[in-house]
Design an enzyme around this catalytic site. Structure first.
Site, PDB file in Angstrom:
ATOM      1  N   GLU A 201       0.919  -1.146  -0.160  1.00 38.11           N
ATOM      2  CA  GLU A 201      -0.101  -0.038  -0.124  1.00 38.11           C
ATOM      3  C   GLU A 201       0.936   1.234  -0.009  1.00 38.11           C
ATOM      4  O   GLU A 201       1.591   1.489   0.803  1.00 38.11           O
ATOM      5  CB  GLU A 201      -0.888  -0.042   1.190  1.00 38.11           C
ATOM      6  CG  GLU A 201      -1.918  -1.274   1.145  1.00 38.11           C
ATOM      7  CD  GLU A 201      -3.018  -1.049   0.071  1.00 38.11           C
ATOM      8  OE1 GLU A 201      -3.234   0.136  -0.501  1.00 38.11           O
ATOM      9  OE2 GLU A 201      -3.600  -2.195  -0.153  1.00 38.11           O
TER      10      GLU A 201
ATOM     11  N   ARG B  42     -17.892  -0.901   6.259  1.00 33.98           N
ATOM     12  CA  ARG B  42     -18.911  -1.697   5.253  1.00 33.98           C
ATOM     13  C   ARG B  42     -19.298  -2.615   6.003  1.00 33.98           C
ATOM     14  O   ARG B  42     -20.584  -3.042   5.848  1.00 33.98           O
ATOM     15  CB  ARG B  42     -18.485  -2.174   3.936  1.00 33.98           C
ATOM     16  CG  ARG B  42     -19.253  -2.597   2.652  1.00 33.98           C
ATOM     17  CD  ARG B  42     -18.690  -2.901   1.647  1.00 33.98           C
ATOM     18  NE  ARG B  42     -17.677  -4.221   1.702  1.00 33.98           N
ATOM     19  CZ  ARG B  42     -17.792  -5.289   2.134  1.00 33.98           C
ATOM     20  NH1 ARG B  42     -18.939  -5.694   2.070  1.00 33.98           N
ATOM     21  NH2 ARG B  42     -16.677  -5.979   2.019  1.00 33.98           N
TER      22      ARG B  42
ATOM     23  N   CYS C 178      -7.995  -2.031   8.720  1.00 32.14           N
ATOM     24  CA  CYS C 178      -6.484  -2.218   7.939  1.00 32.14           C
ATOM     25  C   CYS C 178      -5.965  -0.740   7.603  1.00 32.14           C
ATOM     26  O   CYS C 178      -5.020  -0.193   8.261  1.00 32.14           O
ATOM     27  CB  CYS C 178      -6.212  -2.958   6.671  1.00 32.14           C
ATOM     28  SG  CYS C 178      -6.463  -4.808   7.145  1.00 32.14           S
TER      29      CYS C 178
ATOM     30  N   HIS D 177      -1.230  -5.854   2.161  1.00 31.15           N
ATOM     31  CA  HIS D 177      -2.468  -6.585   1.853  1.00 31.15           C
ATOM     32  C   HIS D 177      -2.043  -7.825   1.245  1.00 31.15           C
ATOM     33  O   HIS D 177      -1.282  -7.928   0.076  1.00 31.15           O
ATOM     34  CB  HIS D 177      -3.442  -5.756   1.232  1.00 31.15           C
ATOM     35  CG  HIS D 177      -4.471  -5.182   2.043  1.00 31.15           C
ATOM     36  ND1 HIS D 177      -4.754  -3.855   2.162  1.00 31.15           N
ATOM     37  CD2 HIS D 177      -5.196  -5.631   3.163  1.00 31.15           C
ATOM     38  CE1 HIS D 177      -5.687  -3.510   2.762  1.00 31.15           C
ATOM     39  NE2 HIS D 177      -5.737  -4.633   3.635  1.00 31.15           N
TER      40      HIS D 177
HETATM   41  N1  PCA Z   1      -8.148  -7.182   6.788  1.00 30.52           N
HETATM   42  C1  PCA Z   1      -9.308  -6.029   6.945  1.00 30.52           C
HETATM   43  C2  PCA Z   1      -9.138  -5.984   8.258  1.00 30.52           C
HETATM   44  C3  PCA Z   1      -8.469  -6.979   9.102  1.00 30.52           C
HETATM   45  C4  PCA Z   1      -7.714  -7.846   7.873  1.00 30.52           C
HETATM   46  O1  PCA Z   1      -7.021  -8.503   7.868  1.00 30.52           O
HETATM   47  C5  PCA Z   1      -8.925  -4.668   6.072  1.00 30.52           C
HETATM   48  O2  PCA Z   1      -8.310  -4.774   4.984  1.00 30.52           O
HETATM   49  O3  PCA Z   1      -9.221  -3.728   6.533  1.00 30.52           O
END
Ligand code: PCA
Length: 211
Positions: A80, A90, A143, A164
């Site tokens: 990111e 959401r 996140c 991610h």
């Molecule tokens: N993914 C979610 C929250 C925790 C996770 O592992 C997100 O992308 O916000």
């Protein structure tokens, strides 16, 4: 001593597992240093996750902070580039909270950029045959909230980023869901840590998007 803080998340949204939390523990198991590696699994709650991250950063004063989380539906590791100062949930978090249109950190700027060498991390992961891309949105859920908080709390010399990851092949929610083997997710996080420690100037190659 140089210290790295690497975090993942617990499962959420009914998923049986969260590959980010599983992967950070596997990274820790085979870490050989020489830097100190601190790992933790954060709760998927707006109230708990950022508070825990602040505690860990206060306690360990890390030089590099990489938080990671699951982005179910993505096929590639997403490094990111930007965190926004916005929560718009959401779905409810694991505590049942669903804040909408609130800032992550009151009074802070609208957005902050990752301070990792994002493009170098992506290209080094891709060099090992693992699909990887620069991502320009970490979403508006827990996140992004953790990512923004880490950038806000960090000292200026600290390198902060967020990775991610797709669902793991070991816990695919459906037969046709995009996944990566957990071993590739572990390796991608290791590369993200090592590159963030070793590379000071990011690559100049474009990783931009037209839309
Ligand atoms: N993914 C979610 C929250 C925790 C996770 O592992 C997100 O992308 O916000």
């Amino acid at each position: 001593m140089t210290t790295v803080l690497l975090t993942g998340f617990e499962p959420f949204d009914g998923d049986p597992a969260n590959p980010s939390g599983e992967a950070v523990h596997l990274v820790a198991d085979r870490w050989t240093g020489p830097e100190e590696l601190v790992t933790a699994t954060l709760p998927v709650t707006f109230a708990g996750a950022a508070a825990r991250l602040r505690e860990l950063m206060d306690e360990h004063r890390p030089d590099v902070v990489i938080a990671s989380g699951l982005a179910g539906g993505r096929a590639a590791i997403g490094v990111e580039r930007v965190a926004i100062n916005l929560i718009d949930a959401r779905i409810p978090d694991n505590a049942g909270d669903r804040p909408i249109d609130e800032p992550s950190v009151e009074g802070a700027p609208a957005a902050r950029f990752a301070t990792l060498p994002v493009k170098a991390v992506v290209s080094r992961i891709a060099e090992e045959g693992i699909p990887a891309e620069v991502s320009y949105s970490a979403g508006t859920f827990v996140c992004n909230h953790v990512f923004f908080t880490a950038l806000e709390v960090a000292a200026s010399a600290t390198r902060v980023g967020f990775v991610h990851v797709p669902w793991s092949a070991e816990h695919a929610p459906t037969a046709d869901a995009p996944t990566l083997p957990l071993a590739d997710i572990v390796r991608a996080l290791e590369i993200a840590v090592r590159t963030s420690l070793d590379v000071t100037d990011d690559d100049k190659a474009s990783a931009g998007a037209i839309h």
